[in-house]
Motif scaffolding. Structure first.
Motif, PDB file in Angstrom:
ATOM      1  N   ALA A 108      39.621  45.870  42.147  1.00 12.88           N
ATOM      2  CA  ALA A 108      39.861  44.758  41.321  1.00 12.88           C
ATOM      3  C   ALA A 108      39.327  43.345  41.472  1.00 12.88           C
ATOM      4  O   ALA A 108      39.060  42.654  40.694  1.00 12.88           O
ATOM      5  CB  ALA A 108      41.434  44.960  41.133  1.00 12.88           C
ATOM      6  N   LEU A 109      39.263  42.998  42.875  1.00 10.58           N
ATOM      7  CA  LEU A 109      38.740  41.681  43.416  1.00 10.58           C
ATOM      8  C   LEU A 109      37.317  41.638  43.809  1.00 10.58           C
ATOM      9  O   LEU A 109      36.800  40.831  44.428  1.00 10.58           O
ATOM     10  CB  LEU A 109      39.469  41.407  44.542  1.00 10.58           C
ATOM     11  CG  LEU A 109      41.040  41.084  44.229  1.00 10.58           C
ATOM     12  CD1 LEU A 109      41.862  41.076  45.422  1.00 10.58           C
ATOM     13  CD2 LEU A 109      41.267  40.128  43.184  1.00 10.58           C
ATOM     14  N   SER A 110      36.652  42.711  43.371  1.00  8.64           N
ATOM     15  CA  SER A 110      35.022  42.593  43.545  1.00  8.64           C
ATOM     16  C   SER A 110      34.402  42.668  42.181  1.00  8.64           C
ATOM     17  O   SER A 110      34.711  43.127  41.124  1.00  8.64           O
ATOM     18  CB  SER A 110      34.676  44.130  44.120  1.00  8.64           C
ATOM     19  OG  SER A 110      35.210  44.124  45.361  1.00  8.64           O
ATOM     20  N   VAL A 111      33.297  42.052  42.036  1.00  7.83           N
ATOM     21  CA  VAL A 111      32.276  42.109  40.936  1.00  7.83           C
ATOM     22  C   VAL A 111      31.074  42.860  41.589  1.00  7.83           C
ATOM     23  O   VAL A 111      30.323  42.209  42.454  1.00  7.83           O
ATOM     24  CB  VAL A 111      32.067  40.554  40.403  1.00  7.83           C
ATOM     25  CG1 VAL A 111      31.151  40.837  39.640  1.00  7.83           C
ATOM     26  CG2 VAL A 111      33.290  39.872  40.105  1.00  7.83           C
ATOM     27  N   THR A 112      30.512  43.687  40.818  1.00  8.16           N
ATOM     28  CA  THR A 112      29.354  44.515  41.205  1.00  8.16           C
ATOM     29  C   THR A 112      28.510  44.281  40.140  1.00  8.16           C
ATOM     30  O   THR A 112      28.762  44.655  38.980  1.00  8.16           O
ATOM     31  CB  THR A 112      29.700  45.836  41.411  1.00  8.16           C
ATOM     32  OG1 THR A 112      30.626  45.980  42.339  1.00  8.16           O
ATOM     33  CG2 THR A 112      28.354  46.670  41.955  1.00  8.16           C
TER      34      THR A 112
ATOM     35  N   TYR B 120      47.744  46.619  36.315  1.00  7.51           N
ATOM     36  CA  TYR B 120      48.503  45.778  35.785  1.00  7.51           C
ATOM     37  C   TYR B 120      49.312  44.627  36.779  1.00  7.51           C
ATOM     38  O   TYR B 120      49.729  43.497  36.260  1.00  7.51           O
ATOM     39  CB  TYR B 120      49.719  46.311  34.900  1.00  7.51           C
ATOM     40  CG  TYR B 120      49.038  47.057  33.830  1.00  7.51           C
ATOM     41  CD1 TYR B 120      49.212  46.361  32.384  1.00  7.51           C
ATOM     42  CD2 TYR B 120      48.647  48.179  33.658  1.00  7.51           C
ATOM     43  CE1 TYR B 120      48.750  46.984  31.347  1.00  7.51           C
ATOM     44  CE2 TYR B 120      48.119  48.781  32.623  1.00  7.51           C
ATOM     45  CZ  TYR B 120      48.267  48.319  31.403  1.00  7.51           C
ATOM     46  OH  TYR B 120      47.660  48.574  30.236  1.00  7.51           O
ATOM     47  N   MET B 121      49.343  44.918  37.758  1.00  3.09           N
ATOM     48  CA  MET B 121      49.901  44.099  38.945  1.00  3.09           C
ATOM     49  C   MET B 121      48.990  43.426  39.923  1.00  3.09           C
ATOM     50  O   MET B 121      48.940  42.432  40.312  1.00  3.09           O
ATOM     51  CB  MET B 121      50.925  45.004  39.887  1.00  3.09           C
ATOM     52  CG  MET B 121      51.701  44.252  40.781  1.00  3.09           C
ATOM     53  SD  MET B 121      52.619  42.724  40.303  1.00  3.09           S
ATOM     54  CE  MET B 121      53.695  43.566  39.186  1.00  3.09           C
ATOM     55  N   LEU B 122      47.838  44.215  40.206  1.00  2.59           N
ATOM     56  CA  LEU B 122      46.809  43.892  41.194  1.00  2.59           C
ATOM     57  C   LEU B 122      45.493  43.204  40.672  1.00  2.59           C
ATOM     58  O   LEU B 122      44.976  42.473  41.483  1.00  2.59           O
ATOM     59  CB  LEU B 122      46.700  45.029  42.338  1.00  2.59           C
ATOM     60  CG  LEU B 122      47.708  45.551  42.867  1.00  2.59           C
ATOM     61  CD1 LEU B 122      47.469  46.725  43.761  1.00  2.59           C
ATOM     62  CD2 LEU B 122      48.420  44.501  43.780  1.00  2.59           C
ATOM     63  N   ASP B 123      45.051  43.506  39.733  1.00  4.31           N
ATOM     64  CA  ASP B 123      43.981  43.044  39.120  1.00  4.31           C
ATOM     65  C   ASP B 123      44.185  41.732  38.345  1.00  4.31           C
ATOM     66  O   ASP B 123      44.709  41.682  37.382  1.00  4.31           O
ATOM     67  CB  ASP B 123      43.333  43.970  38.165  1.00  4.31           C
ATOM     68  CG  ASP B 123      41.869  43.629  37.615  1.00  4.31           C
ATOM     69  OD1 ASP B 123      41.387  42.609  37.710  1.00  4.31           O
ATOM     70  OD2 ASP B 123      41.097  44.647  37.115  1.00  4.31           O
ATOM     71  N   PRO B 124      43.546  40.726  38.760  1.00  2.00           N
ATOM     72  CA  PRO B 124      43.919  39.321  38.110  1.00  2.00           C
ATOM     73  C   PRO B 124      43.458  39.142  36.601  1.00  2.00           C
ATOM     74  O   PRO B 124      44.248  38.508  35.870  1.00  2.00           O
ATOM     75  CB  PRO B 124      42.823  38.351  38.815  1.00  2.00           C
ATOM     76  CG  PRO B 124      42.555  39.007  40.263  1.00  2.00           C
ATOM     77  CD  PRO B 124      42.727  40.500  39.961  1.00  2.00           C
ATOM     78  N   LYS B 125      42.447  40.152  36.430  1.00  2.00           N
ATOM     79  CA  LYS B 125      42.186  40.132  34.862  1.00  2.00           C
ATOM     80  C   LYS B 125      43.158  40.362  33.954  1.00  2.00           C
ATOM     81  O   LYS B 125      43.406  40.286  32.860  1.00  2.00           O
ATOM     82  CB  LYS B 125      40.746  40.886  34.616  1.00  2.00           C
ATOM     83  CG  LYS B 125      39.644  40.282  35.219  1.00  2.00           C
ATOM     84  CD  LYS B 125      38.365  41.233  34.899  1.00  2.00           C
ATOM     85  CE  LYS B 125      38.309  42.393  35.355  1.00  2.00           C
ATOM     86  NZ  LYS B 125      38.320  42.661  37.150  1.00  2.00           N
ATOM     87  N   VAL B 126      44.059  41.406  34.350  1.00  2.00           N
ATOM     88  CA  VAL B 126      45.100  42.331  33.623  1.00  2.00           C
ATOM     89  C   VAL B 126      46.670  41.589  33.843  1.00  2.00           C
ATOM     90  O   VAL B 126      47.376  41.307  33.047  1.00  2.00           O
ATOM     91  CB  VAL B 126      44.990  43.694  34.035  1.00  2.00           C
ATOM     92  CG1 VAL B 126      46.154  44.241  33.088  1.00  2.00           C
ATOM     93  CG2 VAL B 126      43.644  44.323  33.467  1.00  2.00           C
ATOM     94  N   ALA B 127      46.597  41.380  35.339  1.00  2.00           N
ATOM     95  CA  ALA B 127      47.863  40.895  35.770  1.00  2.00           C
ATOM     96  C   ALA B 127      48.311  39.299  35.096  1.00  2.00           C
ATOM     97  O   ALA B 127      49.764  39.178  34.892  1.00  2.00           O
ATOM     98  CB  ALA B 127      47.959  40.502  37.404  1.00  2.00           C
ATOM     99  N   LYS B 128      47.325  38.704  34.837  1.00  2.00           N
ATOM    100  CA  LYS B 128      47.623  37.241  34.000  1.00  2.00           C
ATOM    101  C   LYS B 128      48.441  37.510  32.880  1.00  2.00           C
ATOM    102  O   LYS B 128      49.424  36.703  32.418  1.00  2.00           O
ATOM    103  CB  LYS B 128      46.345  36.608  33.857  1.00  2.00           C
ATOM    104  CG  LYS B 128      45.587  36.107  35.044  1.00  2.00           C
ATOM    105  CD  LYS B 128      44.375  35.429  34.484  1.00  2.00           C
ATOM    106  CE  LYS B 128      43.611  35.049  35.803  1.00  2.00           C
ATOM    107  NZ  LYS B 128      42.098  34.451  35.301  1.00  2.00           N
ATOM    108  N   MET B 129      48.094  38.543  31.984  1.00  3.65           N
ATOM    109  CA  MET B 129      48.612  38.774  30.944  1.00  3.65           C
ATOM    110  C   MET B 129      50.133  39.764  30.958  1.00  3.65           C
ATOM    111  O   MET B 129      50.588  39.934  29.874  1.00  3.65           O
ATOM    112  CB  MET B 129      47.598  39.527  29.893  1.00  3.65           C
ATOM    113  CG  MET B 129      46.459  38.836  29.770  1.00  3.65           C
ATOM    114  SD  MET B 129      45.272  39.557  28.896  1.00  3.65           S
ATOM    115  CE  MET B 129      44.486  40.585  30.311  1.00  3.65           C
ATOM    116  N   VAL B 130      50.181  40.239  32.119  1.00  3.18           N
ATOM    117  CA  VAL B 130      51.488  41.102  32.386  1.00  3.18           C
ATOM    118  C   VAL B 130      52.460  40.628  33.236  1.00  3.18           C
ATOM    119  O   VAL B 130      53.774  40.181  33.093  1.00  3.18           O
ATOM    120  CB  VAL B 130      51.083  42.576  32.743  1.00  3.18           C
ATOM    121  CG1 VAL B 130      52.409  43.426  32.782  1.00  3.18           C
ATOM    122  CG2 VAL B 130      50.435  43.380  31.505  1.00  3.18           C
TER     123      VAL B 130
END
Length: 380
Positions: free
Chosen positions: A185-189, A150-160
Protein backbone atom coordinates in the motif's frame (compact mmCIF):
# COMPACT_ATOMS: atom_id res chain seq x y z
CA UNK A 1 -15.52 -28.59 13.34
CA UNK A 2 -16.73 -26.60 10.33
CA UNK A 3 -18.16 -23.15 10.94
CA UNK A 4 -21.93 -22.88 10.72
CA UNK A 5 -23.27 -20.29 8.31
CA UNK A 6 -25.15 -17.35 9.75
CA UNK A 7 -28.91 -17.97 9.67
CA UNK A 8 -30.47 -15.70 7.07
CA UNK A 9 -33.10 -14.43 9.51
CA UNK A 10 -30.36 -12.86 11.62
CA UNK A 11 -29.31 -10.59 8.75
CA UNK A 12 -30.89 -7.37 7.60
CA UNK A 13 -32.96 -4.86 9.59
CA UNK A 14 -33.85 -5.68 13.22
CA UNK A 15 -37.58 -5.39 13.80
CA UNK A 16 -38.59 -4.19 17.27
CA UNK A 17 -41.52 -2.32 18.68
CA UNK A 18 -39.41 0.81 18.91
CA UNK A 19 -39.32 0.97 15.10
CA UNK A 20 -36.44 2.07 12.92
CA UNK A 21 -33.29 2.06 14.94
CA UNK A 22 -34.31 -1.04 16.85
CA UNK A 23 -31.63 -2.02 19.34
CA UNK A 24 -29.33 0.71 18.05
CA UNK A 25 -26.81 -1.82 16.69
CA UNK A 26 -25.83 -1.23 13.06
CA UNK A 27 -23.29 -3.57 11.44
CA UNK A 28 -22.17 -2.92 7.85
CA UNK A 29 -19.84 -4.32 5.20
CA UNK A 30 -17.84 -1.95 2.99
CA UNK A 31 -16.75 -2.97 -0.47
CA UNK A 32 -16.18 -1.68 -4.01
CA UNK A 33 -18.71 -0.43 -6.53
CA UNK A 34 -18.45 -3.73 -8.38
CA UNK A 35 -19.63 -5.67 -5.32
CA UNK A 36 -22.37 -3.22 -4.31
CA UNK A 37 -23.86 -1.86 -7.52
CA UNK A 38 -27.53 -2.64 -8.29
CA UNK A 39 -27.77 -0.76 -11.60
CA UNK A 40 -28.73 -3.40 -14.16
CA UNK A 41 -26.54 -2.13 -17.02
CA UNK A 42 -23.48 -1.40 -14.87
CA UNK A 43 -23.70 -4.82 -13.21
CA UNK A 44 -23.17 -6.40 -16.63
CA UNK A 45 -19.72 -4.81 -16.99
CA UNK A 46 -16.92 -7.34 -16.97
CA UNK A 47 -14.39 -5.92 -14.48
CA UNK A 48 -13.85 -3.41 -11.68
CA UNK A 49 -12.40 -0.70 -13.94
CA UNK A 50 -15.40 -0.87 -16.29
CA UNK A 51 -17.84 -0.72 -13.37
CA UNK A 52 -16.06 2.27 -11.84
CA UNK A 53 -16.00 4.12 -15.17
CA UNK A 54 -19.68 3.43 -15.86
CA UNK A 55 -20.61 4.60 -12.36
CA UNK A 56 -18.58 7.81 -12.60
CA UNK A 57 -20.07 8.59 -16.02
CA UNK A 58 -23.49 8.77 -14.33
CA UNK A 59 -22.66 10.11 -10.85
CA UNK A 60 -19.73 12.52 -11.24
CA UNK A 61 -20.63 16.18 -10.61
CA UNK A 62 -20.02 17.09 -14.25
CA UNK A 63 -22.31 14.26 -15.44
CA UNK A 64 -25.09 15.42 -13.11
CA UNK A 65 -24.66 19.00 -14.31
CA UNK A 66 -24.89 17.91 -17.94
CA UNK A 67 -28.07 15.99 -17.18
CA UNK A 68 -29.54 18.97 -15.35
CA UNK A 69 -28.86 21.24 -18.32
CA UNK A 70 -30.31 18.66 -20.70
CA UNK A 71 -33.50 18.49 -18.62
CA UNK A 72 -33.70 22.27 -18.56
CA UNK A 73 -33.21 22.54 -22.32
CA UNK A 74 -35.86 19.89 -22.96
CA UNK A 75 -38.30 21.66 -20.65
CA UNK A 76 -38.33 18.96 -17.93
CA UNK A 77 -38.30 19.81 -14.25
CA UNK A 78 -35.93 18.40 -11.68
CA UNK A 79 -38.41 15.73 -10.67
CA UNK A 80 -39.64 14.66 -14.12
CA UNK A 81 -37.98 11.29 -14.20
CA UNK A 82 -34.76 12.49 -15.77
CA UNK A 83 -32.77 9.36 -15.07
CA UNK A 84 -32.62 7.73 -18.50
CA UNK A 85 -30.64 8.54 -21.60
CA UNK A 86 -33.78 9.33 -23.60
CA UNK A 87 -35.13 11.73 -20.98
CA UNK A 88 -31.82 13.53 -20.58
CA UNK A 89 -30.88 14.08 -24.20
CA UNK A 90 -28.48 11.09 -24.20
CA UNK A 91 -27.10 12.07 -20.76
CA UNK A 92 -27.78 9.06 -18.57
CA UNK A 93 -27.73 9.26 -14.79
CA UNK A 94 -28.23 6.49 -12.23
CA UNK A 95 -31.76 6.26 -10.79
CA UNK A 96 -30.40 4.77 -7.56
CA UNK A 97 -27.85 7.55 -7.06
CA UNK A 98 -30.48 10.13 -7.98
CA UNK A 99 -32.87 8.58 -5.45
CA UNK A 100 -30.19 8.58 -2.78
CA UNK A 101 -29.41 12.25 -3.37
CA UNK A 102 -33.08 13.25 -3.54
CA UNK A 103 -33.83 11.55 -0.21
CA UNK A 104 -31.23 13.70 1.54
CA UNK A 105 -31.37 13.38 5.34
CA UNK A 106 -34.07 10.73 5.02
CA UNK A 107 -31.43 8.18 3.94
CA UNK A 108 -31.12 6.60 7.38
CA UNK A 109 -30.89 2.87 7.98
CA UNK A 110 -32.69 0.86 10.66
CA UNK A 111 -30.45 -1.06 13.00
CA UNK A 112 -29.45 -4.54 11.92
CA UNK A 113 -26.65 -6.70 10.56
CA UNK A 114 -26.09 -6.13 6.85
CA UNK A 115 -23.84 -8.22 4.66
CA UNK A 116 -23.37 -7.20 1.02
CA UNK A 117 -26.49 -9.01 -0.18
CA UNK A 118 -28.64 -7.40 2.52
CA UNK A 119 -27.23 -3.95 1.76
CA UNK A 120 -28.05 -4.37 -1.92
CA UNK A 121 -31.53 -5.68 -1.09
CA UNK A 122 -32.23 -2.76 1.30
CA UNK A 123 -30.87 -0.14 -1.07
CA UNK A 124 -32.78 -1.47 -4.05
CA UNK A 125 -36.02 -1.59 -2.07
CA UNK A 126 -35.63 2.13 -1.32
CA UNK A 127 -34.25 2.99 -4.79
CA UNK A 128 -31.05 4.20 -3.07
CA UNK A 129 -27.53 3.36 -4.17
CA UNK A 130 -26.13 0.82 -1.65
CA UNK A 131 -22.53 1.94 -2.31
CA UNK A 132 -23.11 5.58 -1.37
CA UNK A 133 -25.70 4.73 1.28
CA UNK A 134 -23.19 2.54 3.12
CA UNK A 135 -20.45 5.13 2.98
CA UNK A 136 -22.81 7.71 4.45
CA UNK A 137 -23.91 5.29 7.18
CA UNK A 138 -20.32 4.77 8.40
CA UNK A 139 -20.76 7.55 10.94
CA UNK A 140 -23.70 5.75 12.55
CA UNK A 141 -22.45 2.15 12.45
CA UNK A 142 -21.49 0.19 15.57
CA UNK A 143 -19.54 -2.45 13.62
CA UNK A 144 -17.78 -2.16 10.26
CA UNK A 145 -16.27 -5.02 8.29
CA UNK A 146 -13.83 -4.25 5.46
CA UNK A 147 -10.50 -5.40 4.08
CA UNK A 148 -7.07 -4.18 5.15
CA UNK A 149 -6.76 -1.53 2.44
CA UNK A 150 -9.60 0.52 3.91
CA UNK A 151 -7.51 0.98 7.06
CA UNK A 152 -3.87 0.77 5.91
CA UNK A 153 -3.76 2.19 2.37
CA UNK A 154 -3.59 6.01 2.58
CA UNK A 155 -5.39 6.38 -0.76
CA UNK A 156 -8.45 4.61 0.63
CA UNK A 157 -8.14 5.23 4.37
CA UNK A 158 -8.55 8.99 3.89
CA UNK A 159 -12.09 8.36 2.70
CA UNK A 160 -13.07 5.74 5.28
CA UNK A 161 -10.96 5.67 8.43
CA UNK A 162 -11.10 9.43 8.97
CA UNK A 163 -14.80 9.00 9.73
CA UNK A 164 -14.11 6.59 12.59
CA UNK A 165 -14.06 7.78 16.18
CA UNK A 166 -10.68 7.90 17.91
CA UNK A 167 -11.76 5.38 20.56
CA UNK A 168 -12.76 2.74 18.00
CA UNK A 169 -11.50 -0.81 18.53
CA UNK A 170 -9.79 -2.32 15.48
CA UNK A 171 -9.58 -6.10 15.06
CA UNK A 172 -7.32 -7.51 12.31
CA UNK A 173 -8.14 -10.98 11.09
CA UNK A 174 -5.24 -12.96 9.57
CA UNK A 175 -2.89 -10.33 11.05
CA UNK A 176 0.25 -12.06 9.80
CA UNK A 177 -0.49 -10.48 6.40
CA UNK A 178 -0.38 -6.89 7.67
CA UNK A 179 3.29 -6.20 6.95
CA UNK A 180 3.03 -7.27 3.30
CA UNK A 181 -0.18 -5.28 2.87
CA UNK A 182 1.51 -2.16 4.32
CA UNK A 183 4.53 -2.54 2.03
CA UNK A 184 2.29 -2.87 -1.01
CA UNK A 185 0.00 0.00 0.00
CA UNK A 186 2.84 2.40 0.78
CA UNK A 187 4.91 1.61 -2.31
CA UNK A 188 4.79 3.05 -5.81
CA UNK A 189 6.10 0.70 -8.50
CA UNK A 190 6.79 2.12 -11.95
CA UNK A 191 7.78 -0.15 -14.83
CA UNK A 192 9.10 0.84 -18.25
CA UNK A 193 5.77 -0.02 -19.81
CA UNK A 194 4.06 2.27 -17.28
CA UNK A 195 6.20 5.17 -18.48
CA UNK A 196 5.21 4.44 -22.08
CA UNK A 197 1.57 4.40 -21.00
CA UNK A 198 2.11 7.69 -19.15
CA UNK A 199 3.52 9.24 -22.32
CA UNK A 200 0.44 8.17 -24.29
CA UNK A 201 -1.82 9.51 -21.53
CA UNK A 202 -0.11 12.89 -21.69
CA UNK A 203 -0.69 12.92 -25.44
CA UNK A 204 -4.40 12.26 -24.92
CA UNK A 205 -4.59 14.98 -22.26
CA UNK A 206 -2.87 17.46 -24.57
CA UNK A 207 -5.36 16.72 -27.36
CA UNK A 208 -8.28 17.03 -24.95
CA UNK A 209 -7.02 20.34 -23.58
CA UNK A 210 -6.76 21.69 -27.13
CA UNK A 211 -10.31 20.53 -27.85
CA UNK A 212 -11.68 22.11 -24.66
CA UNK A 213 -9.84 25.38 -25.34
CA UNK A 214 -11.62 25.55 -28.70
CA UNK A 215 -15.08 24.53 -27.45
CA UNK A 216 -15.30 25.52 -23.76
CA UNK A 217 -12.37 27.73 -22.77
CA UNK A 218 -14.25 29.02 -19.71
CA UNK A 219 -13.90 25.59 -18.07
CA UNK A 220 -10.11 25.74 -18.14
CA UNK A 221 -10.14 29.38 -17.07
CA UNK A 222 -12.32 28.52 -14.07
CA UNK A 223 -9.89 25.78 -13.08
CA UNK A 224 -6.99 28.21 -13.37
CA UNK A 225 -8.72 30.66 -11.03
CA UNK A 226 -9.42 27.88 -8.54
CA UNK A 227 -5.75 26.92 -8.55
CA UNK A 228 -4.85 30.53 -7.82
CA UNK A 229 -7.22 30.52 -4.85
CA UNK A 230 -5.63 27.43 -3.34
CA UNK A 231 -6.17 23.73 -2.78
CA UNK A 232 -8.70 24.07 0.03
CA UNK A 233 -10.90 26.51 -1.87
CA UNK A 234 -10.91 24.15 -4.84
CA UNK A 235 -11.67 21.18 -2.64
CA UNK A 236 -8.69 19.07 -3.60
CA UNK A 237 -7.93 18.21 0.02
CA UNK A 238 -11.38 16.64 0.36
CA UNK A 239 -12.27 14.87 -2.86
CA UNK A 240 -16.01 14.48 -3.45
CA UNK A 241 -17.27 11.05 -2.35
CA UNK A 242 -18.02 10.07 -5.94
CA UNK A 243 -14.44 10.87 -7.02
CA UNK A 244 -12.75 8.24 -4.88
CA UNK A 245 -10.45 7.21 -7.68
CA UNK A 246 -8.45 10.36 -7.06
CA UNK A 247 -6.35 9.82 -3.96
CA UNK A 248 -2.63 10.02 -3.25
CA UNK A 249 -0.30 8.20 -0.87
CA UNK A 250 0.64 11.55 0.70
CA UNK A 251 -0.80 12.08 4.16
CA UNK A 252 -3.44 14.80 4.26
CA UNK A 253 -1.57 16.80 6.88
CA UNK A 254 1.49 16.98 4.59
CA UNK A 255 -0.29 18.41 1.54
CA UNK A 256 0.48 22.08 1.08
CA UNK A 257 -2.57 24.18 1.88
CA UNK A 258 -1.83 26.98 -0.56
CA UNK A 259 -2.08 28.04 -4.17
CA UNK A 260 -0.60 25.78 -6.81
CA UNK A 261 2.66 27.28 -8.22
CA UNK A 262 2.12 29.51 -11.22
CA UNK A 263 4.25 27.51 -13.63
CA UNK A 264 1.88 24.50 -13.56
CA UNK A 265 -1.49 26.26 -13.31
CA UNK A 266 -2.07 26.36 -17.04
CA UNK A 267 -3.05 22.92 -18.28
CA UNK A 268 -0.63 22.95 -21.21
CA UNK A 269 2.25 24.05 -18.95
CA UNK A 270 1.49 21.25 -16.49
CA UNK A 271 1.43 18.64 -19.26
CA UNK A 272 4.86 19.81 -20.45
CA UNK A 273 6.02 19.65 -16.83
CA UNK A 274 4.87 16.04 -16.49
CA UNK A 275 6.51 15.08 -19.79
CA UNK A 276 9.87 16.16 -18.36
CA UNK A 277 9.34 13.97 -15.30
CA UNK A 278 8.40 10.94 -17.41
CA UNK A 279 11.39 11.39 -19.73
CA UNK A 280 13.72 11.70 -16.74
CA UNK A 281 12.42 8.46 -15.25
CA UNK A 282 12.86 6.72 -18.59
CA UNK A 283 16.46 7.95 -18.75
CA UNK A 284 17.16 6.70 -15.22
CA UNK A 285 15.86 3.23 -16.06
CA UNK A 286 17.95 3.16 -19.24
CA UNK A 287 21.01 3.92 -17.14
CA UNK A 288 20.52 1.01 -14.74
CA UNK A 289 19.78 -1.29 -17.69
CA UNK A 290 23.07 -0.42 -19.45
CA UNK A 291 26.32 -2.40 -19.33
CA UNK A 292 27.48 -0.44 -16.29
CA UNK A 293 24.10 -0.49 -14.66
CA UNK A 294 22.66 -2.58 -11.89
CA UNK A 295 20.48 -2.18 -8.85
CA UNK A 296 20.66 1.33 -7.35
CA UNK A 297 19.23 2.51 -4.03
CA UNK A 298 18.91 6.25 -3.35
CA UNK A 299 17.42 8.45 -0.68
CA UNK A 300 14.54 10.72 -1.72
CA UNK A 301 16.81 13.76 -1.31
CA UNK A 302 19.53 12.34 -3.58
CA UNK A 303 16.97 11.28 -6.19
CA UNK A 304 15.26 14.68 -6.07
CA UNK A 305 18.55 16.57 -6.36
CA UNK A 306 19.48 14.57 -9.46
CA UNK A 307 16.06 15.12 -11.01
CA UNK A 308 16.17 18.87 -10.44
CA UNK A 309 19.74 19.16 -11.73
CA UNK A 310 18.97 17.13 -14.86
CA UNK A 311 15.56 18.54 -15.79
CA UNK A 312 15.81 22.13 -14.41
CA UNK A 313 12.44 21.54 -12.71
CA UNK A 314 11.74 23.17 -9.36
CA UNK A 315 11.10 21.14 -6.23
CA UNK A 316 7.97 22.95 -5.06
CA UNK A 317 5.79 22.29 -8.15
CA UNK A 318 6.69 18.60 -7.83
CA UNK A 319 4.84 18.53 -4.49
CA UNK A 320 1.67 19.52 -6.32
CA UNK A 321 2.03 17.08 -9.23
CA UNK A 322 -0.62 14.66 -7.98
CA UNK A 323 -3.14 17.30 -6.87
CA UNK A 324 -2.68 19.20 -10.11
CA UNK A 325 -3.25 16.07 -12.20
CA UNK A 326 -6.37 15.22 -10.17
CA UNK A 327 -7.70 18.70 -10.84
CA UNK A 328 -7.05 18.42 -14.57
CA UNK A 329 -8.74 15.01 -14.86
CA UNK A 330 -11.83 16.45 -13.15
CA UNK A 331 -11.83 19.54 -15.31
CA UNK A 332 -11.61 17.42 -18.47
CA UNK A 333 -14.41 15.25 -17.05
CA UNK A 334 -12.59 11.95 -17.49
CA UNK A 335 -14.96 9.08 -16.54
CA UNK A 336 -12.45 6.20 -16.68
CA UNK A 337 -9.68 7.24 -14.32
CA UNK A 338 -8.09 3.79 -14.60
CA UNK A 339 -6.97 4.70 -18.13
CA UNK A 340 -4.59 7.15 -16.44
CA UNK A 341 -3.28 4.86 -13.69
CA UNK A 342 0.29 4.90 -15.02
CA UNK A 343 0.37 8.69 -15.22
CA UNK A 344 -1.18 9.10 -11.76
CA UNK A 345 1.48 6.75 -10.36
CA UNK A 346 4.20 8.96 -11.85
CA UNK A 347 2.57 12.09 -10.39
CA UNK A 348 2.13 10.40 -7.01
CA UNK A 349 5.78 9.32 -7.04
CA UNK A 350 6.96 12.85 -7.86
CA UNK A 351 4.85 14.33 -5.07
CA UNK A 352 6.05 11.73 -2.55
CA UNK A 353 9.73 12.29 -3.37
CA UNK A 354 9.43 16.06 -3.13
CA UNK A 355 7.21 16.10 -0.02
CA UNK A 356 9.31 13.69 2.04
CA UNK A 357 12.83 14.56 0.89
CA UNK A 358 13.83 16.60 3.94
CA UNK A 359 15.15 15.14 7.19
CA UNK A 360 16.01 11.51 7.75
CA UNK A 361 15.02 9.23 4.83
CA UNK A 362 11.48 7.89 5.24
CA UNK A 363 11.76 5.43 2.37
CA UNK A 364 14.22 4.26 -0.29
CA UNK A 365 14.04 4.56 -4.06
CA UNK A 366 15.26 1.40 -5.77
CA UNK A 367 16.03 1.27 -9.49
CA UNK A 368 16.41 -2.18 -11.03
CA UNK A 369 17.24 -3.25 -14.59
CA UNK A 370 14.96 -5.43 -16.66
CA UNK A 371 15.27 -9.10 -15.84
CA UNK A 372 16.28 -8.46 -12.23
CA UNK A 373 17.68 -11.60 -10.62
CA UNK A 374 16.49 -10.59 -7.15
CA UNK A 375 14.11 -13.32 -5.91
CA UNK A 376 10.53 -12.09 -5.75
CA UNK A 377 11.33 -8.72 -7.38
CA UNK A 378 9.35 -7.57 -10.39
CA UNK A 379 10.96 -6.32 -13.54
CA UNK A 380 10.85 -2.49 -13.70
Amino acid sequence: GPKKSQPQNQLGPISHNNGAGGSGVLALCLSSRRNMCVHERVMRESDREAVDAACRSMTAPWALERARKARHNSGQGEGDGGNTASNNGNIETCPYFDGFQSAGEATSMPSGVYNLDELKKWGKSKSWCPYYLTRQAINHASVLVFNYQYMLDPKVAKMVSKELESESIIVFDEAHNIDSVCIEALSVTIHERHLEQATRSLGRLSSEVSRIKASDATRLQAEYQNLVNGLVDQGLLDAPPNEVGLASNILGTDILNEAVPGNIRRAEHFIAFMKKIVEHLKARLRTVAGPRGGVISETPLAFLHRMITTTSLEAKPLKFAYSRLSSLLRTLQVPNLDDYNALTDVADFASLVSTYSEGSPKFAIILEPNGSSIPGASDP
